[in-house]
Design a protein around this motif. Structure first.
Motif, PDB file in Angstrom:
ATOM      1  N   GLU A  14       0.851  -1.191   0.000  1.00 52.87           N
ATOM      2  CA  GLU A  14       0.000   0.000   0.000  1.00 52.87           C
ATOM      3  C   GLU A  14       0.884   1.237   0.000  1.00 52.87           C
ATOM      4  O   GLU A  14       1.998   1.204   0.530  1.00 52.87           O
ATOM      5  CB  GLU A  14      -0.873  -0.005   1.261  1.00 52.87           C
ATOM      6  CG  GLU A  14      -1.883  -1.126   1.304  1.00 52.87           C
ATOM      7  CD  GLU A  14      -2.948  -0.991   0.238  1.00 52.87           C
ATOM      8  OE1 GLU A  14      -3.394   0.138  -0.014  1.00 52.87           O
ATOM      9  OE2 GLU A  14      -3.312  -2.016  -0.354  1.00 52.87           O
ATOM     10  N   PRO A  15       0.416   2.330  -0.587  1.00 54.24           N
ATOM     11  CA  PRO A  15       1.189   3.572  -0.539  1.00 54.24           C
ATOM     12  C   PRO A  15       1.504   3.958   0.902  1.00 54.24           C
ATOM     13  O   PRO A  15       0.674   3.780   1.794  1.00 54.24           O
ATOM     14  CB  PRO A  15       0.256   4.594  -1.192  1.00 54.24           C
ATOM     15  CG  PRO A  15      -0.663   3.779  -2.041  1.00 54.24           C
ATOM     16  CD  PRO A  15      -0.826   2.463  -1.324  1.00 54.24           C
ATOM     17  N   GLY A  16       2.713   4.447   1.121  1.00 60.08           N
ATOM     18  CA  GLY A  16       3.131   4.860   2.454  1.00 60.08           C
ATOM     19  C   GLY A  16       3.819   3.779   3.259  1.00 60.08           C
ATOM     20  O   GLY A  16       4.318   4.036   4.342  1.00 60.08           O
ATOM     21  N   THR A  17       3.839   2.535   2.762  1.00 60.10           N
ATOM     22  CA  THR A  17       4.560   1.471   3.460  1.00 60.10           C
ATOM     23  C   THR A  17       5.819   1.156   2.670  1.00 60.10           C
ATOM     24  O   THR A  17       5.912   1.428   1.488  1.00 60.10           O
ATOM     25  CB  THR A  17       3.705   0.190   3.594  1.00 60.10           C
ATOM     26  OG1 THR A  17       3.393  -0.301   2.299  1.00 60.10           O
ATOM     27  CG2 THR A  17       2.431   0.462   4.365  1.00 60.10           C
ATOM     28  N   ARG A  18       6.791   0.589   3.332  1.00 57.57           N
ATOM     29  CA  ARG A  18       8.055   0.307   2.660  1.00 57.57           C
ATOM     30  C   ARG A  18       8.169  -1.169   2.317  1.00 57.57           C
ATOM     31  O   ARG A  18       7.598  -2.028   2.987  1.00 57.57           O
ATOM     32  CB  ARG A  18       9.231   0.740   3.518  1.00 57.57           C
ATOM     33  CG  ARG A  18       9.453  -0.132   4.734  1.00 57.57           C
ATOM     34  CD  ARG A  18      10.747   0.228   5.444  1.00 57.57           C
ATOM     35  NE  ARG A  18      10.965  -0.684   6.535  1.00 57.57           N
ATOM     36  CZ  ARG A  18      11.510  -1.888   6.432  1.00 57.57           C
ATOM     37  NH1 ARG A  18      11.919  -2.333   5.283  1.00 57.57           N
ATOM     38  NH2 ARG A  18      11.654  -2.664   7.489  1.00 57.57           N
ATOM     39  N   GLU A  19       8.923  -1.431   1.250  1.00 54.42           N
ATOM     40  CA  GLU A  19       9.217  -2.803   0.854  1.00 54.42           C
ATOM     41  C   GLU A  19      10.243  -3.377   1.836  1.00 54.42           C
ATOM     42  O   GLU A  19      11.110  -2.656   2.319  1.00 54.42           O
ATOM     43  CB  GLU A  19       9.806  -2.842  -0.560  1.00 54.42           C
ATOM     44  CG  GLU A  19       8.843  -2.412  -1.643  1.00 54.42           C
ATOM     45  CD  GLU A  19       7.727  -3.413  -1.876  1.00 54.42           C
ATOM     46  OE1 GLU A  19       7.933  -4.615  -1.664  1.00 54.42           O
ATOM     47  OE2 GLU A  19       6.638  -2.977  -2.262  1.00 54.42           O
ATOM     48  N   PRO A  20      10.171  -4.662   2.131  1.00 54.12           N
ATOM     49  CA  PRO A  20      11.205  -5.245   2.994  1.00 54.12           C
ATOM     50  C   PRO A  20      12.561  -5.232   2.291  1.00 54.12           C
ATOM     51  O   PRO A  20      12.643  -5.291   1.074  1.00 54.12           O
ATOM     52  CB  PRO A  20      10.725  -6.677   3.231  1.00 54.12           C
ATOM     53  CG  PRO A  20       9.730  -6.946   2.166  1.00 54.12           C
ATOM     54  CD  PRO A  20       9.178  -5.631   1.723  1.00 54.12           C
ATOM     55  N   ALA A  21      13.609  -5.128   3.078  1.00 52.29           N
ATOM     56  CA  ALA A  21      14.971  -5.137   2.532  1.00 52.29           C
ATOM     57  C   ALA A  21      15.437  -6.573   2.339  1.00 52.29           C
ATOM     58  O   ALA A  21      14.962  -7.499   3.006  1.00 52.29           O
ATOM     59  CB  ALA A  21      15.918  -4.403   3.473  1.00 52.29           C
ATOM     60  N   ILE A  22      16.377  -6.741   1.420  1.00 55.06           N
ATOM     61  CA  ILE A  22      16.965  -8.059   1.157  1.00 55.06           C
ATOM     62  C   ILE A  22      17.476  -8.682   2.454  1.00 55.06           C
ATOM     63  O   ILE A  22      17.288  -9.870   2.702  1.00 55.06           O
ATOM     64  CB  ILE A  22      18.113  -7.938   0.126  1.00 55.06           C
ATOM     65  CG1 ILE A  22      17.566  -7.554  -1.244  1.00 55.06           C
ATOM     66  CG2 ILE A  22      18.946  -9.196   0.042  1.00 55.06           C
ATOM     67  CD1 ILE A  22      16.759  -8.620  -1.922  1.00 55.06           C
ATOM     68  N   GLY A  23      18.131  -7.882   3.290  1.00 54.04           N
ATOM     69  CA  GLY A  23      18.686  -8.381   4.545  1.00 54.04           C
ATOM     70  C   GLY A  23      17.634  -8.985   5.464  1.00 54.04           C
ATOM     71  O   GLY A  23      17.894  -9.951   6.174  1.00 54.04           O
ATOM     72  N   GLU A  24      16.429  -8.414   5.461  1.00 58.21           N
ATOM     73  CA  GLU A  24      15.346  -8.951   6.290  1.00 58.21           C
ATOM     74  C   GLU A  24      14.939 -10.339   5.811  1.00 58.21           C
ATOM     75  O   GLU A  24      14.678 -11.231   6.620  1.00 58.21           O
ATOM     76  CB  GLU A  24      14.144  -8.010   6.253  1.00 58.21           C
ATOM     77  CG  GLU A  24      14.400  -6.644   6.888  1.00 58.21           C
ATOM     78  CD  GLU A  24      13.230  -5.715   6.686  1.00 58.21           C
ATOM     79  OE1 GLU A  24      12.182  -5.947   7.328  1.00 58.21           O
ATOM     80  OE2 GLU A  24      13.363  -4.772   5.887  1.00 58.21           O
ATOM     81  N   ILE A  25      14.896 -10.513   4.510  1.00 55.98           N
ATOM     82  CA  ILE A  25      14.517 -11.807   3.940  1.00 55.98           C
ATOM     83  C   ILE A  25      15.614 -12.845   4.206  1.00 55.98           C
ATOM     84  O   ILE A  25      15.334 -13.977   4.600  1.00 55.98           O
ATOM     85  CB  ILE A  25      14.239 -11.676   2.430  1.00 55.98           C
ATOM     86  CG1 ILE A  25      13.163 -10.621   2.166  1.00 55.98           C
ATOM     87  CG2 ILE A  25      13.883 -13.017   1.820  1.00 55.98           C
ATOM     88  CD1 ILE A  25      11.854 -10.856   2.875  1.00 55.98           C
ATOM     89  N   VAL A  26      16.867 -12.444   4.016  1.00 55.64           N
ATOM     90  CA  VAL A  26      17.995 -13.348   4.276  1.00 55.64           C
ATOM     91  C   VAL A  26      17.980 -13.775   5.743  1.00 55.64           C
ATOM     92  O   VAL A  26      18.134 -14.963   6.062  1.00 55.64           O
ATOM     93  CB  VAL A  26      19.335 -12.682   3.893  1.00 55.64           C
ATOM     94  CG1 VAL A  26      20.515 -13.480   4.430  1.00 55.64           C
ATOM     95  CG2 VAL A  26      19.438 -12.516   2.386  1.00 55.64           C
ATOM     96  N   ALA A  27      17.767 -12.824   6.650  1.00 59.86           N
ATOM     97  CA  ALA A  27      17.740 -13.137   8.085  1.00 59.86           C
ATOM     98  C   ALA A  27      16.600 -14.098   8.418  1.00 59.86           C
ATOM     99  O   ALA A  27      16.763 -15.022   9.221  1.00 59.86           O
ATOM    100  CB  ALA A  27      17.615 -11.854   8.900  1.00 59.86           C
ATOM    101  N   LEU A  28      15.460 -13.908   7.784  1.00 55.55           N
ATOM    102  CA  LEU A  28      14.313 -14.782   8.015  1.00 55.55           C
ATOM    103  C   LEU A  28      14.638 -16.217   7.611  1.00 55.55           C
ATOM    104  O   LEU A  28      14.421 -17.155   8.370  1.00 55.55           O
ATOM    105  CB  LEU A  28      13.099 -14.284   7.229  1.00 55.55           C
ATOM    106  CG  LEU A  28      11.876 -15.186   7.244  1.00 55.55           C
ATOM    107  CD1 LEU A  28      11.261 -15.225   8.637  1.00 55.55           C
ATOM    108  CD2 LEU A  28      10.861 -14.707   6.228  1.00 55.55           C
ATOM    109  N   PHE A  29      15.201 -16.397   6.414  1.00 51.53           N
ATOM    110  CA  PHE A  29      15.527 -17.743   5.960  1.00 51.53           C
ATOM    111  C   PHE A  29      16.680 -18.346   6.746  1.00 51.53           C
ATOM    112  O   PHE A  29      16.706 -19.552   6.985  1.00 51.53           O
ATOM    113  CB  PHE A  29      15.802 -17.757   4.455  1.00 51.53           C
ATOM    114  CG  PHE A  29      14.545 -17.784   3.651  1.00 51.53           C
ATOM    115  CD1 PHE A  29      13.875 -18.974   3.432  1.00 51.53           C
ATOM    116  CD2 PHE A  29      14.013 -16.616   3.137  1.00 51.53           C
ATOM    117  CE1 PHE A  29      12.696 -19.005   2.708  1.00 51.53           C
ATOM    118  CE2 PHE A  29      12.835 -16.641   2.410  1.00 51.53           C
ATOM    119  CZ  PHE A  29      12.168 -17.829   2.194  1.00 51.53           C
TER     120      PHE A  29
END
Length: 110
Positions: free
Chosen positions: A78-93
């Motif tokens: 949605e407008p006004g929210t940010r996309e997750p960063a690559i680092g967040e996805i890497v940390a999750l996995f």
């Protein structure tokens, strides 16, 4: 075994490099079950897109994941929210991988 993967090969290469920044292309290819040529092409794609920085270390390369960069692709938020960063996805996995590795039944903890 399924003939598809939840993650793209590009994402899987990025996770391999995040786990081992000094990984050789041959090791990445063997881990993912792709050719060395394909692994080289993906690393080149990620480097040219700015998601990886390649640094020479003698005769070998070391890679640095640019964890602060947003996920690629069209915005789905949605407008006004940010996309997750690559680092967040890497940390999750990475966290999921550790949880699975510490649980002998293969179930994800938590």
């Amino acid at each position: 075994m399924a003939d598809w993967s939840f993650l793209t090969t590009h994402a899987r290469v990025l996770l391999c490099i995040a786990h081992d920044p000094g990984a050789r292309l041959r090791d990445i290819a063997a881990t993912l079950g792709v050719t060395e040529r394909r692994a080289h092409g993906i690393v080149t794609d990620l480097t040219q897109s700015g998601y990886l920085i390649r640094q020479k270390d003698g005769r070998r390369n070391r890679y640095q994941v640019q964890a602060h960069l947003p996920l690629p692709g069209p915005g789905t938020r949605e407008p006004g929210t940010r996309e997750p960063a690559i680092g967040e996805i890497v940390a999750l996995f990475a966290a999921q991988s550790e949880a699975i590795g510490s649980n002998s039944t293969g179930e994800v903890n938590g």
